[in-house]
Structure formats: C-alpha cells, structure tokens
Design an enzyme around this catalytic site. Structure first.
Site, short mmCIF file in Angstrom:
data_model
loop_
_atom_site.label_atom_id
_atom_site.label_comp_id
_atom_site.label_asym_id
_atom_site.label_seq_id
_atom_site.Cartn_x
_atom_site.Cartn_y
_atom_site.Cartn_z
N GLU A 117 -5.39 9.24 10.06
CA GLU A 117 -4.03 8.81 10.44
C GLU A 117 -3.63 9.35 11.79
O GLU A 117 -3.94 10.47 12.16
CB GLU A 117 -3.00 9.31 9.40
CG GLU A 117 -3.39 9.16 7.96
CD GLU A 117 -3.57 7.72 7.48
OE1 GLU A 117 -3.24 6.78 8.25
OE2 GLU A 117 -4.04 7.53 6.35
N GLU A 167 0.87 -1.18 0.00
CA GLU A 167 0.00 0.00 0.00
C GLU A 167 0.90 1.23 0.00
O GLU A 167 1.68 1.44 0.93
CB GLU A 167 -0.91 0.00 1.24
CG GLU A 167 -1.99 -1.07 1.20
CD GLU A 167 -2.96 -0.99 2.37
OE1 GLU A 167 -2.74 -0.12 3.26
OE2 GLU A 167 -3.91 -1.78 2.40
#
Lengths: 276, 420
Positions: free
Chosen positions: A54, A43
C-alpha cells in the site's frame, strides 16, 4: 463461486475502504454510502500493521483503523453489521489469515469469513506459489480467491495464475503501490491485452481517481474498475477537517456514482452476454 | 559455500516467498542469478567477489586469542574480528556480494534499508566501489540515534530517505524499501541486509556471510588442532549469526548460541502492541512478515509488535527463517541478555581487550560473562562490528545507569561538556 455475477451485466465498480477507518461506526456508514452510489462489489480492507503493497493514503487509513481498535474479530462483526446488498471481498495480508483461530493455517479464517458472508479474498502478499493452503480452504467454503496480475507478470507465470484465478482477476494498472494518480498508465492497456483470452472478469485497480479514468479503463477492455485511494482520501479529509459523518458519506456516495457512471460510459451500449 | 538447491525456498516449514505479485518475476530472476553466479561461479563471479573481499574488504579477518577474557573466564576465548572488515562490520560481505551480483545481472540502481546504519554504510561503500547509484531507507528514530553512519552513507554518495511511519525503525524501513522495489523492480536491485525476506535472500545472504565461519573454522583448526566447544554470535535478523554458524552446523558437537536482545524485559504489552525486547527466537511465534514465514514478535491477532533494543541493529520483530528452523531442530540454542548486561559488556570488552564493540556484539559478550561456565573449554565469539557508531548512544545509556564498570567521565563536567 459467485463474484463473476457482479460483472455479468455491465461494467462493475469495485470500491475499497479500510474497515474501521476512522472509526467503526463512521466506517459502516461510509461503506453503505458506496453501495448506494452504485458499488457492484466492495473490497473491505482488514488492516495489517505492515501493509507492504500500500501507498501512503491506504497506509494512513490502516493506521487510523488499527488505532480505532480494528481486529479480525471486530472485522467480522463489522461485516455482519453492514446493511448492504453487494458482494463483499476481504482484502488483507496473509499473516492475519494464518494466525486466526486456534490452529495455525488459513482454514479457521476462511470458515469464519464464509460464515459472516464474505464471498472472496484478495491477499496482496500471497503469490500463486504460496497460495495452495488458502486455495484449498477457499474451495472448501465456497470463497473466491482473487489474484493480482502485475505489469511484470508474463509468460509462464500468467499461465500458472490462470489455473488458480476465480471470481475476478485484479489487474494492477502500473508498477508500485496503491495510490490515486492524475493519469492512467499505458501499462494498463498492455496488461489487459495479455489477458484478452481469459474467461474471467478483469477488474483494473491502482491509480484510478475519476469517472474519466474509469471510462478509459473500461473502454480499454476492463470488465470493472477498482478504486481505493481516491475514496480513502475523502475519508481522510473529512476526518482531518472534523466533518460530520453524514456529509462525508454523501461525498463518498457522489464519488461512487461518478466512478460507476464513468465505468458505464466506457462499456458497450448493450449489456454483455452473461459469462459462465 | 552452500551446495543446497537454489530453487528450494523453504527451511522446513519456514521461508517461502510471500511478496506482491509484481516482485515475483524479479525474485525468479534473482533465484536464477543466485544459482548461476553464486552457486556455479558462472563468469567467475565468486572469484571476483572473493578478490574484492580481499583487496577492498580486507579479508581474511583475524581469529584473535583474547588473553584477558580467557583468563577471566578460565576458557579459551577466540575473537573472530569482523570489526576489522572494511566499514567496521560484517555487513560488507553481503553488501559487496549483492551489489556485485546486481551488476552482473545488469541492474542500474541499488536500494537498501538499514537499522543501525551498518548495512546502509556497507551498501553505500559497495555501491560507490562498484559505481552504482544507491538509495538507503532508514527509520527516523534510527537516523536520530545513528548519526555517524548516516553521514558515512552520504559521504559515500548514497541518498538517505527517512521513513516516518510507525516507530521509524528497521521494520518500517524494510516495508518502505519493498514499496520502492515494487515500483522500480525492472531496473533496481534491493540489497536486503540480513537473512530475512523472500527466498532466495535468506540463502544467498547466508552464503555471502558464510565466509566468516569458513575462515574461522580454518583458523581455529590451525591454532588449536580442532574445533571449539561453542560458537557465539549476536542475533537480530541473523546474517552475522548464520554467517558465523554456517560451517559449524554439521559438527553437532559444536554448540551454537544465538544471543538475542532481551531489551528491558521479556514481557510484552499486548494492549500497546509493544515487545520491550527483540528476542524473536526466544519468545516469538510463527507467522509471515516481509516475504517469509518465520518466527515473529506479534500479538494474538497476528499484528506485528514494535520491538526494542538498546542496539538499533538488533531491533527487529522478525528473524531469518533458517535460524528459526535450526532452533526448532535444537541445533541452535536461542539465548538473550538485557540492555543493562549488554552495556556492561560494551565497557568490559573495551577495557579488557582494547576493542570497542558494536552494541549488537556486546550482547554476545554479555552472555559469555553470565554463562561462561556453560560454553565448554573453548569458544569462538564473533565481534560482528566495531562500536564507533554507537558512542553517542553508549554515552546516553551509560548516563542513565549506575554501572560500576563505567569510566569516570567527570572531566566533561569540569570543562563544561556533558558527562557519563
């Protein structure tokens, strides 16, 4: 649709790095080191300025990559420059996909991604409700669209998501944002149990840091493990200490090997039959 | 209040629910709660909300005829005095509504973000009033320039969590609060401070703020026998703007002006990723940020720009999706004034009317000063908040400029203090 193949023979190791962190050239070497270490799918983060899903580690990686000049066009060059024989997935936020190209909407981005060899997309701020136009574009160009199942995803939402999933499903191991943890959360096993009848590979991410974590996750029923922050930590530390790129790449390769071997230990003795 | 569908997440092409999957069940739960409690008044929610707005909040706020400004502009100027609401800004309408709703929903903890600190202060007050634990995220830049509000939040018992990423303003604070919410979503309600974010927030916040225009409409009819020619409100995220416009939107002979922060310039520095303004409606492009499709200050790649305004409360790269839609439909006219004009208006309103406005509010008065010939014979202008919180920055910014209207504060120099 092709990403399923990466999970077909044995438990898969799916690492994440932000492309261009801390520099274009170093990042190329780091991603290639992950492939040498046993990555089955990689990824690649395309950095967005507002990464709301995040935690601190990946936020900081994104800032470093943006400051080093990463853009969507540079990202596509990056993918073309990579020398790896592993399926690549682009993980980014919807605004970058939506804005790419001359006309608004996701099609130009997906067309370009397919042209450079990206095989799938993960878009953390795009729940099934908003995914229609991107799903259409992905179908047109043969990309998988990977959805995230959260510990809070239950009932009807789960059913609706199953209709949209392709490639693999990203099982979020615990609530919150990305980030390495010392322990594996019980929510993981509950989430995997809810998906036990899904005929699509289940890759667990969020908080996985060690080979032992990977082993436990796979033995709990996962088909693969996704690891981001623990790898980004190695990049960050190397950058802060001014270490040579080669030395950091070696550490990443070793960590990748540890995680892949952990995942293998958690799997069955015999290879699983190939999924359809 | 609105009667449109709680389950329709869009305003034309704008709006939607672009958030991590982990938040979606909570957003569905909130949508149900919005439908039942706010739109259908289940369990008497709206009755209690209105009662608390009256007794705790001090509603209704007056619609004041502004003698000096009316004479100055040869136009009847009516001031909707949201600065007189408890806490000193319109923000309490929404904060009280959402904290009460969270209580009805059985949530145990409140989180919020704040830019200028007015929303944080209002949320802290509402949380104390309704006995809910509360944490507020605020950018470190804003903490430095809005100390009185930080102190007010702490006095009311809320935690204030500094946000150090990026430039440390509202945009970063919203992202950080979303991260907290993604971790704690099962017992926590996020009190979004404007008509931004994923559906149902833009509609729900508008409905809580619509009390401003509901009252203003009744009051202006009572005072003048009819509707005004124009309504003006400053626009950052847009909650004050939509609250002030909501009950006038259907009367198309009433012109609606959303006054944005022109900052120091309308030009952008794409290389640096900086827009030296916060004029999103005037200059932004369509995109997706913080849960909604709307107009944004962004570069050609879609990276969000750092915005700027002398007023922290307007300093945001996005804007409510409903406002973006109404601008596209030509129902709302987006205009802007720069920092200098806003600061001048801050002094003018203080001197002419004895009202020290928030720097956000001063933008609307700056527009009136510049364009009073265009707003017709009567105008309602929303005094969205009082300026006490902005005194430190007003002193600093005034000192940088040669403003004829600024008072002579050399008294400070004579006694050894700082001066304007």
């Amino acid at each position: 649709m092709g990403l399923e193949r990466a999970f077909a023979d044995e438990p898969a190791f799916v690492p994440y790095l932000a492309a261009g962190d801390p520099s274009y050239e170093a990042s190329l070497e780091y991603v290639e080191a992950l492939a040498r270490g046993g990555a089955d799918v990689i990824e690649l983060g395309l950095p967005f300025s507002e990464p709301i899903a995040e935690g601190k580690t990946i936020q900081n990686a994104i800032v470093r990559a943006l400051e080093a000049g990463m853009t969507p066009d540079r990202f596509f060059e990056f993918v073309e420059d990579l020398d790896v024989d592993v399926p690549l997935v682009c993980m980014t936020y919807y605004n970058l996909i939506y804005q790419y190209g001359e006309s608004e909407g996701p099609r130009p981005f997906v067309e370009k991604a397919a042209a450079v060899g990206i095989e799938g997309l993960v878009v953390p701020d795009l729940p099934g409700e908003e995914a229609g136009p991107l799903r259409t574009a992905c179908d047109e160009f043969g990309l998988d669209l990977v959805f995230i199942v959260a510990p809070t995803t239950r009932g009807d939402r789960l059913e609706r998501m199953l209709e949209q999933v392709s490639g693999y499903v990203y099982v979020q191991a615990r609530l919150g944002v990305t980030g390495a943890r010392e322990n594996v959360d019980d929510a993981t096993e509950e989430s995997l149990a809810r998906l036990s009848d899904w005929n699509v590979p289940k890759a667990v991410g969020f908080g996985i840091k060690t080979g032992d974590h990977a082993e436990r996750i796979v033995s709990a029923g996962a088909d693969g493990v996704i690891v981001g922050s623990a790898l980004v930590d190695i990049v960050a530390e190397g950058h802060e200490n001014g270490d040579a790129v080669g030395a950091v790449a070696d550490r990443l390769e070793a960590k990748a090997r540890e995680l892949k071997e952990g995942a293998l230990r958690g799997g069955p003795e015999q290879p699983q039959p190939e999924r359809t | 209040m609105s009667t449109d569908d709680a389950y329709d997440p869009k305003f034309g092409e704008y709006g939607g629910q672009y958030v991590p999957e982990a938040l979606m069940p909570a957003i569905e739960e909130l949508t149900d709660a919005y439908q039942r409690y706010v739109l259908e008044n289940e369990d008497g929610f709206m009755d209690e909300f209105r009662e608390r707005l009256a007794d705790f909040g001090g509603r209704p706020t007056p619609l004041q005829y502004a003698d000096q400004l009316s004479a100055r502009y040869d136009t009847d100027v009516y001031l909707k005095r949201e600065d007189l609401l408890h806490g000193g800004a319109h923000k309490l309408n929404n904060a009280l509504g959402q904290v009460l709703l969270a209580k009805y929903m059985g949530k145990e903890r409140i989180i919020a973000e704040t830019g200028a600190g007015q929303h944080g202060t209002a949320t802290a007050m509402a949380a104390a009033h309704l006995d809910m634990p509360c944490e507020i995220y605020m950018g470190e830049t804003d903490i430095a320039r809005q100390r009185p509000n930080v102190f007010r939040m702490r006095i009311n018992g809320s935690e204030v969590n500094p946000v150090t990423v990026g430039r440390g303003t509202l945009k970063e604070a919203i992202s950080e609060t979303m991260r907290d919410w993604a971790t704690t979503v099962e017992n926590t309600h996020y009190v979004i401070g404007s008509i931004v974010g994923p559906h149902p927030f833009p509609k729900m916040v508008r409905d809580f703020q619509a009390v401003i225009s509901e009252e203003a409409r009744e009051q202006v009819i009572e005072k003048t026998g009819g509707l005004p020619d124009s309504v003006l409100a400053c626009a950052g995220g847009g909650s004050n703007t939509m609250g002030t416009f909501a009950h006038f939107v259907d009367n198309t002979d009433v012109d609606l002006y959303a006054v944005e922060a022109g900052g120091s310039s309308l030009q952008v520095d794409e290389e640096e990723g900086v827009a030296p303004n916060s004029a999103t409606l005037s200059t932004g492009d369509e995109g997706v940020l913080h849960g909604a499709r709307t107009k944004l200050l962004q570069d050609s790649d879609g990276q969000i720009m750092e915005s700027h305004s002398v007023s922290s409360g307007l300093d945001y790269a996005g804007v409510g999706p409903e406002l973006a839609h109404l601008v596209d439909e030509d129902r709302v006219t987006p205009v802007n004034v720069d920092d200098d004009i806003a600061l001048e208006a801050f002094h003018r309103l203080s001197q002419d009317e004895g009202i020290i406005p928030a720097l956000e509010t001063a933008h609307a008065f700056g527009y009136l000063e510049e364009h009073h010939d265009e707003v017709g014979d009567s105008v309602i202008i929303n005094v969205s908040g009082r300026g006490d919180k902005d005194l430190e920055i007003a002193i600093e910014e005034t000192a940088k400029r040669d403003l004829d209207i600024a008072p002579d504060m050399s008294i400070f120099e004579r006694v050894g203090g700082g001066g304007l």
